[in-house]
Design a protein around this motif. Structure first.
Motif, PDB file in Angstrom:
ATOM      1  N   HIS A 298      44.924  47.349  39.490  1.00 14.64           N
ATOM      2  CA  HIS A 298      45.597  46.590  40.852  1.00 14.64           C
ATOM      3  C   HIS A 298      45.167  46.509  42.101  1.00 14.64           C
ATOM      4  O   HIS A 298      46.111  46.154  42.828  1.00 14.64           O
ATOM      5  CB  HIS A 298      46.521  46.216  40.526  1.00 14.64           C
ATOM      6  N   TRP A 301      44.076  44.483  44.988  1.00 17.93           N
ATOM      7  CA  TRP A 301      43.824  43.062  44.371  1.00 17.93           C
ATOM      8  C   TRP A 301      43.604  41.840  44.703  1.00 17.93           C
ATOM      9  O   TRP A 301      42.490  41.067  45.179  1.00 17.93           O
ATOM     10  CB  TRP A 301      44.729  43.484  42.925  1.00 17.93           C
ATOM     11  N   TYR A 302      44.395  41.912  46.323  1.00 21.45           N
ATOM     12  CA  TYR A 302      43.721  40.764  47.034  1.00 21.45           C
ATOM     13  C   TYR A 302      42.822  40.746  47.798  1.00 21.45           C
ATOM     14  O   TYR A 302      41.871  39.199  47.995  1.00 21.45           O
ATOM     15  CB  TYR A 302      44.682  41.120  48.209  1.00 21.45           C
ATOM     16  N   GLU A 303      42.508  42.276  48.115  1.00 22.79           N
ATOM     17  CA  GLU A 303      41.115  41.898  48.589  1.00 22.79           C
ATOM     18  C   GLU A 303      39.754  41.904  47.731  1.00 22.79           C
ATOM     19  O   GLU A 303      38.511  41.322  47.822  1.00 22.79           O
ATOM     20  CB  GLU A 303      40.787  43.043  49.483  1.00 22.79           C
ATOM     21  N   ARG A 304      39.715  42.287  46.360  1.00 20.79           N
ATOM     22  CA  ARG A 304      38.927  42.369  45.318  1.00 20.79           C
ATOM     23  C   ARG A 304      39.039  40.984  45.383  1.00 20.79           C
ATOM     24  O   ARG A 304      38.109  40.140  45.207  1.00 20.79           O
ATOM     25  CB  ARG A 304      39.147  42.993  43.987  1.00 20.79           C
ATOM     26  N   LEU A 305      39.898  39.695  45.291  1.00 20.77           N
ATOM     27  CA  LEU A 305      39.850  37.937  44.512  1.00 20.77           C
ATOM     28  C   LEU A 305      39.415  37.443  45.815  1.00 20.77           C
ATOM     29  O   LEU A 305      38.654  36.516  45.463  1.00 20.77           O
ATOM     30  CB  LEU A 305      41.180  37.715  44.998  1.00 20.77           C
ATOM     31  N   ARG A 307      36.540  39.253  47.978  1.00 18.94           N
ATOM     32  CA  ARG A 307      35.260  38.930  47.971  1.00 18.94           C
ATOM     33  C   ARG A 307      34.535  38.138  46.518  1.00 18.94           C
ATOM     34  O   ARG A 307      33.377  37.505  45.886  1.00 18.94           O
ATOM     35  CB  ARG A 307      35.307  40.829  46.633  1.00 18.94           C
ATOM     36  N   ALA A 308      35.660  38.504  45.455  1.00 19.27           N
ATOM     37  CA  ALA A 308      35.372  37.227  44.069  1.00 19.27           C
ATOM     38  C   ALA A 308      35.420  35.771  45.002  1.00 19.27           C
ATOM     39  O   ALA A 308      33.986  35.004  44.115  1.00 19.27           O
ATOM     40  CB  ALA A 308      35.802  37.199  43.189  1.00 19.27           C
ATOM     41  N   ARG A 309      35.974  35.101  45.507  1.00 16.90           N
ATOM     42  CA  ARG A 309      35.522  33.886  45.881  1.00 16.90           C
ATOM     43  C   ARG A 309      34.571  33.946  47.514  1.00 16.90           C
ATOM     44  O   ARG A 309      34.014  32.902  47.070  1.00 16.90           O
ATOM     45  CB  ARG A 309      36.799  33.439  46.800  1.00 16.90           C
TER      46      ARG A 309
END
Length: 341
Positions: A298, A301-305, A307-309
């Protein structure tokens, strides 16, 4: 399942943190002393990754032989990882957008009519867009299906061969581009030395590779089995120096997951040494990677979210414009025309 060509390690001398003599020398220093970083690839299959104690270069050791690696990329790589023998329409849209950006970069370094070689040209969109902008473009692509696709779709010049085996004229090209290819090659030192030989004095090399120092990916996701070498700004510049090239600029992108560099072939031999360029790089890179290895899922996690967007948004845009055009050449024209407005 990982392709058999990457199953070259016998499982011995793989204790993480252990100092070993790697089977293959570091291509910058020629020395074998290294530390084992990881014993698995991103899919959980055996793969030994080491870091050179002389330079901080990270690489796979041992590796399959050159012919096996060439054959894998010639016939299997894209079908194995992308499940396709030719680019999907959304990939054509993406490649066109990237080609437009790269041609603008090339135009800042060379006038119309400049001879440009793109190594690992894929399906040829960069060659087509560059030719449309007045550049004398030629590409090398080892994948048989993609080389044929590029010739047929865009009428571009593609040598269907590996860089290692391609016969190329010396001191001929004004610019050589090699985007996200060097990390796949079994001998990056020989590759850049060949690039230097075919480049005119005063010519340029544009290069991009994944950045091993990136915080964008988790530690265990870094070790793609097809990425045999993992560079950062220091090791890429040092390797260029060993091959007789001078680094004009080296940088990372916004999230630091890519290293980009502009190199030149000096008219007189450079006096720079690789040792100065990698001072403290081993210690710094090892410490960074060891810290990353201790992070849990985790972290960031904010950066990965985010990137997913971004990826979802990109895919929607690519599919939308792809569905609006049924001809590959016209699709590339449309993307680059929209890009310019």
């Amino acid at each position: 399942m990982v392709h058999r060509v990457f199953n070259a390690w016998d499982g011995l001398n793989g204790e993480i943190g252990k100092q070993i003599d790697a089977q293959a020398p570091c291509p910058i220093s020629g020395e074998h002393a290294s530390i084992v970083l990881c014993d698995r690839d991103r899919y959980g299959y055996p793969l030994r990754t080491v870091i050179s104690q002389a330079t901080g270069l990270v690489y796979t050791d041992p590796r399959a032989d050159d012919d096996s690696i060439d054959d894998f990329y010639r016939t299997t790589y894209r079908r194995f990882y992308k499940s396709a023998s030719k680019p999907k329409w959304k990939h054509t849209a993406r490649n066109a957008y990237i080609a437009g950006q790269r041609v603008e970069m090339i135009k800042t370094l060379a006038a119309k009519g400049a001879a440009v070689l793109d190594i690992g040209t894929g399906s040829g969109e960069l060659l087509y867009v560059g030719r449309r902008n007045g550049l004398d473009m030629q590409g090398i692509e080892v994948d048989q299906a993609y080389a044929q696709f590029g010739r047929r779709s865009y009428g571009v010049k593609i040598i269907n061969e590996s860089l290692r085996n391609a016969v190329l004229p010396e001191q001929h090209f004004d610019i050589v581009t090699i985007f996200h290819v060097l990390e796949h090659l079994s001998d990056p030192q020989a590759a850049l030395a060949k690039v230097s030989a075919i480049l005119k004095p005063g010519g340029y090399v544009l290069i991009e590779v994944p950045n091993v120092d990136s915080l964008d990916a988790q530690f265990h996701q870094k070790w793609h089995p097809g990425h045999l070498f993992h560079f950062n700004c220091s090791t890429l510049s040092a390797l260029a120096t060993v091959c007789g090239l001078e680094t004009l600029s080296v940088h990372t992108c916004q999230r630091r997951n890519v290293v980009g560099a502009t190199l030149t072939k000096p008219f007189l031999p450079t006096k720079a040494t690789w040792q100065a360029l990698v001072a403290d790089n081993f210690e710094n890179t090892l410490q960074l990677l060891q810290c990353q290895a201790k992070q849990n899922w985790h972290t960031n996690w904010y950066e990965r979210l985010g990137r997913a967007r971004q990826k979802l948004k990109r895919n929607l845009c690519e599919w939308t414009i792809s569905l609006s055009e049924g001809n590959r050449r016209k699709l590339v024209d449309k993307v680059t025309r929209n890009q310019a407005t």
